[in-house]
Design a protein around this motif. Structure first.
Motif, PDB file in Angstrom:
ATOM      1  N   PRO A 104     -17.002 -10.331  32.566  1.00 23.85           N
ATOM      2  CA  PRO A 104     -17.770 -11.212  31.741  1.00 23.85           C
ATOM      3  C   PRO A 104     -18.994 -10.785  31.472  1.00 23.85           C
ATOM      4  N   LEU A 105     -19.966  -9.958  32.219  1.00 22.16           N
ATOM      5  CA  LEU A 105     -21.131  -9.430  31.777  1.00 22.16           C
ATOM      6  C   LEU A 105     -21.176  -8.614  30.632  1.00 22.16           C
ATOM      7  N   LEU A 106     -20.142  -7.521  30.589  1.00 17.80           N
ATOM      8  CA  LEU A 106     -20.060  -6.685  29.385  1.00 17.80           C
ATOM      9  C   LEU A 106     -19.717  -7.331  28.105  1.00 17.80           C
ATOM     10  N   GLU A 107     -18.633  -8.279  28.365  1.00 22.01           N
ATOM     11  CA  GLU A 107     -18.105  -9.046  27.306  1.00 22.01           C
ATOM     12  C   GLU A 107     -19.443 -10.093  26.673  1.00 22.01           C
ATOM     13  N   ARG A 108     -20.300 -10.469  27.440  1.00 19.08           N
ATOM     14  CA  ARG A 108     -21.268 -11.327  27.070  1.00 19.08           C
ATOM     15  C   ARG A 108     -22.304 -10.272  26.069  1.00 19.08           C
ATOM     16  N   LYS A 109     -22.606  -9.402  26.747  1.00 18.30           N
ATOM     17  CA  LYS A 109     -23.284  -8.374  26.241  1.00 18.30           C
ATOM     18  C   LYS A 109     -23.016  -7.908  25.078  1.00 18.30           C
ATOM     19  N   ILE A 110     -21.701  -7.616  24.963  1.00 19.11           N
ATOM     20  CA  ILE A 110     -20.983  -7.014  23.537  1.00 19.11           C
ATOM     21  C   ILE A 110     -21.012  -8.135  22.402  1.00 19.11           C
ATOM     22  N   ARG A 111     -20.487  -9.493  22.668  1.00 23.57           N
ATOM     23  CA  ARG A 111     -20.545 -10.514  21.885  1.00 23.57           C
ATOM     24  C   ARG A 111     -21.822 -10.861  21.369  1.00 23.57           C
ATOM     25  N   GLU A 112     -22.969 -10.923  22.191  1.00 28.95           N
ATOM     26  CA  GLU A 112     -24.312 -11.466  21.786  1.00 28.95           C
ATOM     27  C   GLU A 112     -25.107  -9.989  21.076  1.00 28.95           C
ATOM     28  N   GLY A 113     -24.279  -8.933  20.946  1.00 23.02           N
ATOM     29  CA  GLY A 113     -25.047  -8.008  20.237  1.00 23.02           C
ATOM     30  C   GLY A 113     -25.867  -6.898  20.802  1.00 23.02           C
ATOM     31  N   VAL A 114     -25.989  -7.199  22.415  1.00 24.13           N
ATOM     32  CA  VAL A 114     -27.290  -6.639  23.014  1.00 24.13           C
ATOM     33  C   VAL A 114     -26.378  -5.062  22.995  1.00 24.13           C
ATOM     34  N   ILE A 115     -25.203  -5.016  23.326  1.00 27.61           N
ATOM     35  CA  ILE A 115     -24.564  -3.773  23.166  1.00 27.61           C
ATOM     36  C   ILE A 115     -23.649  -3.631  21.834  1.00 27.61           C
ATOM     37  N   ARG A 116     -24.242  -3.071  20.885  1.00 31.69           N
ATOM     38  CA  ARG A 116     -23.913  -3.172  19.548  1.00 31.69           C
ATOM     39  C   ARG A 116     -22.300  -2.316  19.151  1.00 31.69           C
ATOM     40  N   PRO A 117     -21.924  -2.602  18.258  1.00 29.63           N
ATOM     41  CA  PRO A 117     -20.393  -1.913  17.978  1.00 29.63           C
ATOM     42  C   PRO A 117     -20.812  -0.623  17.460  1.00 29.63           C
ATOM     43  N   GLY A 118     -19.770   0.312  17.964  1.00 31.92           N
ATOM     44  CA  GLY A 118     -19.909   1.667  17.591  1.00 31.92           C
ATOM     45  C   GLY A 118     -20.819   2.396  18.957  1.00 31.92           C
ATOM     46  N   THR A 119     -21.272   1.739  19.553  1.00 25.44           N
ATOM     47  CA  THR A 119     -22.090   2.184  20.890  1.00 25.44           C
ATOM     48  C   THR A 119     -21.270   2.816  21.797  1.00 25.44           C
ATOM     49  N   ARG A 120     -21.600   4.301  22.055  1.00 23.16           N
ATOM     50  CA  ARG A 120     -20.581   4.991  23.225  1.00 23.16           C
ATOM     51  C   ARG A 120     -20.971   4.557  24.586  1.00 23.16           C
ATOM     52  N   LEU A 121     -19.915   4.151  25.537  1.00 21.55           N
ATOM     53  CA  LEU A 121     -20.060   3.961  26.668  1.00 21.55           C
ATOM     54  C   LEU A 121     -20.072   5.213  27.645  1.00 21.55           C
ATOM     55  N   PRO A 122     -20.820   5.264  28.683  1.00 22.34           N
ATOM     56  CA  PRO A 122     -20.777   6.393  29.409  1.00 22.34           C
ATOM     57  C   PRO A 122     -19.293   6.372  30.162  1.00 22.34           C
ATOM     58  N   THR A 123     -19.016   7.516  30.644  1.00 25.08           N
ATOM     59  CA  THR A 123     -17.627   7.703  31.363  1.00 25.08           C
ATOM     60  C   THR A 123     -17.266   6.820  32.328  1.00 25.08           C
ATOM     61  N   THR A 136     -10.955   3.288  22.823  1.00 27.37           N
ATOM     62  CA  THR A 136     -11.095   4.756  23.138  1.00 27.37           C
ATOM     63  C   THR A 136     -10.297   5.600  22.077  1.00 27.37           C
ATOM     64  N   ARG A 137     -11.218   6.573  21.882  1.00 27.68           N
ATOM     65  CA  ARG A 137     -10.906   7.348  20.734  1.00 27.68           C
ATOM     66  C   ARG A 137     -10.915   8.791  21.358  1.00 27.68           C
ATOM     67  N   ARG A 138      -9.781   9.585  20.815  1.00 23.07           N
ATOM     68  CA  ARG A 138      -9.610  10.962  21.612  1.00 23.07           C
ATOM     69  C   ARG A 138     -10.674  11.844  21.580  1.00 23.07           C
ATOM     70  N   ARG A 139     -11.472  11.832  20.490  1.00 19.09           N
ATOM     71  CA  ARG A 139     -12.628  12.745  20.502  1.00 19.09           C
ATOM     72  C   ARG A 139     -14.153  11.943  20.734  1.00 19.09           C
ATOM     73  N   GLY A 140     -13.983  10.659  20.551  1.00 21.39           N
ATOM     74  CA  GLY A 140     -15.309   9.990  20.665  1.00 21.39           C
ATOM     75  C   GLY A 140     -15.642   9.274  21.690  1.00 21.39           C
ATOM     76  N   GLY A 141     -14.755   9.234  22.713  1.00 20.72           N
ATOM     77  CA  GLY A 141     -14.976   8.524  23.846  1.00 20.72           C
ATOM     78  C   GLY A 141     -14.501   7.148  23.681  1.00 20.72           C
TER      79      GLY A 141
END
Length: 472
Positions: A38-57, A87-92
Motif C-alpha cells: 500500500p505504501l508504494l501503490e499510494r506513492k505511485i498513484r499520487e505521482g510521488v514516484i512518477r511513471p517511467g521511474t526505474r526502481l532499484p533492484t 519489468t523490462r528485459r534491459r530496462g529493469g
C-alpha cells in the motif's frame, strides 16, 4: 530557501533512477510485504514516484532496508499484478502509468474497475459474484418493519433472527447473539475464549487474513492439518498437551484441500478433547448456507463446550455484515460482553433483514443457482489444468483450487507479470508446508471456458518458469 522536510527528497524525473536512500527509508519504515504494497501503490498513484521511474533492484532494496528479499519480491509481484510496475528485459523494473488502460492485460484492475466488473486476473480473494446474490431490497424493507425500531434498548439478537437461526442449528444452543462479519465474529470468539491460556489449536489451511489477526492477539498457535478423513487427532492432542484449550474448527472448510471430517473422525477428535479439562471448540462455519456439503459439529459429542459461528456474507453479500453466534450461555455472554465492552450490537434492521433472507424461498432458489454456478466454474478450471497435466485439490465447500508448485514465490511473480493475482498458499498455514502452493479463488471465475483456459495456460507457463530470468 525554505528548509526541506528531512524525510523527503526531490521527486525523480520520469525515466531516471529513483533515489535509493529515500525509497529505502520508506520501505524500512513499512517493514513487511503487507505494508510495502500500500505504501508504494499510494506513492505511485499520487505521482510521488512518477511513471517511467526505474526502481532499484530487489537485492539492493532488501540489503539496505533490512526487509527480507522475499517480502520485497512479493511486494513487487503484487504491484506488477496491479499494473503499477513492469519489468523490462534491459530496462529493469520501472513504474507504469497507473492511469493508462491496458486492454490486453487480463487482470488490469483499472480497466475492470472503470467497467464496473471484477478483474479477470484477480484470483486471490473469494469474493462473491454480485450477479449471484439475492436482491436485498425486500429484505431491507422487512428489516425496516422490525419491532422496537429506534428503541435505545440493546437487542443483541432479535427474536426473528434467533428463531430463523434455530431452525437448522446443528445442536441445542443455550444462547445466541448476532455478531459482525464472519471473520470478525470468529476472531471475537477466539480472542475471548482463548484468553486465559493464550494458546489456540486451529485447522489449516485457513483464511490467511484471519490467521494474521489471531497472531496479532498474541496467541500461541498450533496447527491441525487434515487428511482425507478430516483434521488429524494426533496433531490436536499434541496441541492440547502443550496447553491449548481452545480449538478453532472449520466444519465447512472454505480453504480446505480435503472433504469435511467424517463422523468417525469427529468421534476421534472429540475423544482426544475429552481427555483434557476445559476444552472449548469454536466452529467457524464461514461458508454458511452456501455450503454444498453439511459441515459436522462437536455440539452433540461435547455438549456445553461448543460455540458455533455462522457467517452469511458469502451467501447474501458482505454489506449485511451480520453473523450468528450460538452455544453455551456462559460462553456466549462472555463473547457478547467482550465486544466493545458489551456496547457492540447489530442494527435491528440488518438482523431482521438477514432473518428474512434465511426464511425466504426465493432466496433459497437464488442460493441453489449460485452453488451450481460456483461449482461449475471451479470444475471447469480444474479440468483445464488437468488437460495440461496439472493436478489441483479442493474440498467440496472450498472456494479455492490448490495447485502444488516447486517454487511458490517465483510462480506467483510469473503469474503477476502475466496479469493474474493468486494467493500464496503458504500463508494459510501456521508452519510452512513442505511444498509450495498456489491458492486460486474460484467464485468469480469467468463463465467463458476460453477465458478459464487462458488462466490455466498462464498457470502452466508460470510453473515452467518461462519468464523467471527477467527477475534475476
Amino acid at each position: 530557501m525554505a528548509n526541506e522536510h528531512p524525510n523527503t527528497t526531490p521527486t525523480p524525473a520520469a525515466g531516471g533512477p529513483l533515489d535509493d536512500t529515500w525509497l529505502v527509508r520508506q520501505i524500512a519504515a513499512a517493514g513487511s510485504a503487507e505494508s510495502v504494497v500500500p505504501l508504494l501503490e499510494r506513492k505511485i498513484r499520487e505521482g510521488v514516484i512518477r511513471p517511467g521511474t526505474r526502481l532499484p533492484t530487489i537485492r539492493a532494496l532488501s540489503e539496505q532496508s533490512g526487509v527480507s528479499f522475499r517480502n520485497i519480491r512479493d511486494s513487487l509481484a503484487v504491484l506488477r499484478g496491479k499494473g503499477l510496475i513492469e519489468t523490462r528485459r534491459r530496462g529493469g523494473t520501472v513504474v507504469a502509468d497507473p492511469l493508462a488502460t491496458r486492454p490486453d492485460r487480463p487482470g488490469d484492475p483499472a480497466a475492470a474497475e472503470a467497467a464496473g466488473t471484477n478483474p479477470v486476473g484477480e484470483l486471490a480473494h473469494a469474493s462473491s459474484d454480485p450477479e449471484l446474490l439475492p436482491d436485498l431490497a425486500e429484505a431491507l424493507a422487512a428489516g425496516l418493519r422490525s419491532p422496537g425500531l429506534h428503541s435505545n434498548v440493546r437487542q443483541y439478537i432479535t427474536d426473528r433472527l434467533r428463531t430463523a437461526a434455530q431452525r437448522d442449528w446443528p445442536f441445542a444452543a443455550e444462547a445466541y447473539v448476532a455478531g459482525g462479519s464472519g471473520a470478525e465474529a470468529a476472531l471475537l470468539c477466539v480472542g475471548t475464549l482463548a484468553a486465559p491460556e493464550r494458546k489456540l489449536a486451529l485447522d489449516v489451511p485457513i483464511n490467511p487474513g484471519l490467521l494474521d489477526h489471531i497472531r496479532r492477539l498474541g496467541l500461541e498457535v498450533f496447527q491441525v492439518p487434515a487428511d482425507s478423513c478430516g483434521p488429524d487427532p494426533d496433531a490436536l492432542a499434541s496441541a492440547l498437551s502443550r496447553g491449548a484449550r481452545t480449538y478453532l474448527f472449520q466444519p465447512t472448510g472454505p480453504y480446505a484441500l480435503t472433504p469435511p471430517a467424517t463422523p468417525e473422525r469427529v468421534a476421534r477428535l472429540a475423544d482426544a478433547m475429552a481427555r483434557f479439562d476445559g476444552v472449548v471448540v469454536v466452529e467457524d462455519d464461514s461458508v454458511g448456507p452456501l455450503a454444498n456439503a453439511a459441515g459436522p459439529t462437536f455440539g452433540t459429542a461435547l455438549p456445553g463446550q461448543v460455540v458455533r459461528v455462522r457467517s452469511f456474507c458469502r451467501s447474501y453479500g458482505a454489506d449485511l455484515r451480520t453473523s450468528v453466534i450460538g452455544g453455551p450461555r456462559e460462553a456466549v455472554e462472555r463473547i457478547r460482553d467482550n465486544r466493545s465492552y458489551g456496547l457492540g450490537v447489530n442494527s435491528r434492521i440488518l438482523q431482521d433483514a438477514l432473518a428474512h433472507l434465511v426464511e425466504s424461498p426465493a432466496t433459497a432458489r437464488t442460493l441453489k443457482r449460485a452453488r451450481g454456478v460456483y461449482a461449475r466454474r471451479k470444475e471447469t478450471l480444474a479440468r483445464a489444468l488437468h488437460r495440461r497435466g496439472i493436478a489441483s485439490r479442493s474440498g467440496p465447500n472450498a472456494q479455492f483450487l490448490w495447485v502444488e508448485v516447486d517454487s511458490e514465490v517465483d510462480t506467483l511473480i510469473d503469474l503477476a507479470a502475466a496479469g493474474y493475482s493468486v494467493g500464496a498458499g503458504s500463508r494459510s498455514f501456521v508452519e510452512p508446508p513442505s511444498t509450495g502452493y498456489l491458492r486460486i479463488a474460484t467464485l468469480r471465475l469467468p463463465d467463458d471456458t476460453a477465458a478459464i483456459d487462458q488462466i490455466a495456460g498462464a498457470v502452466e507457463r508460470a510453473m515452467r518458469g518461462q519468464m523467471r530470468d527477467l527477475y534475476a
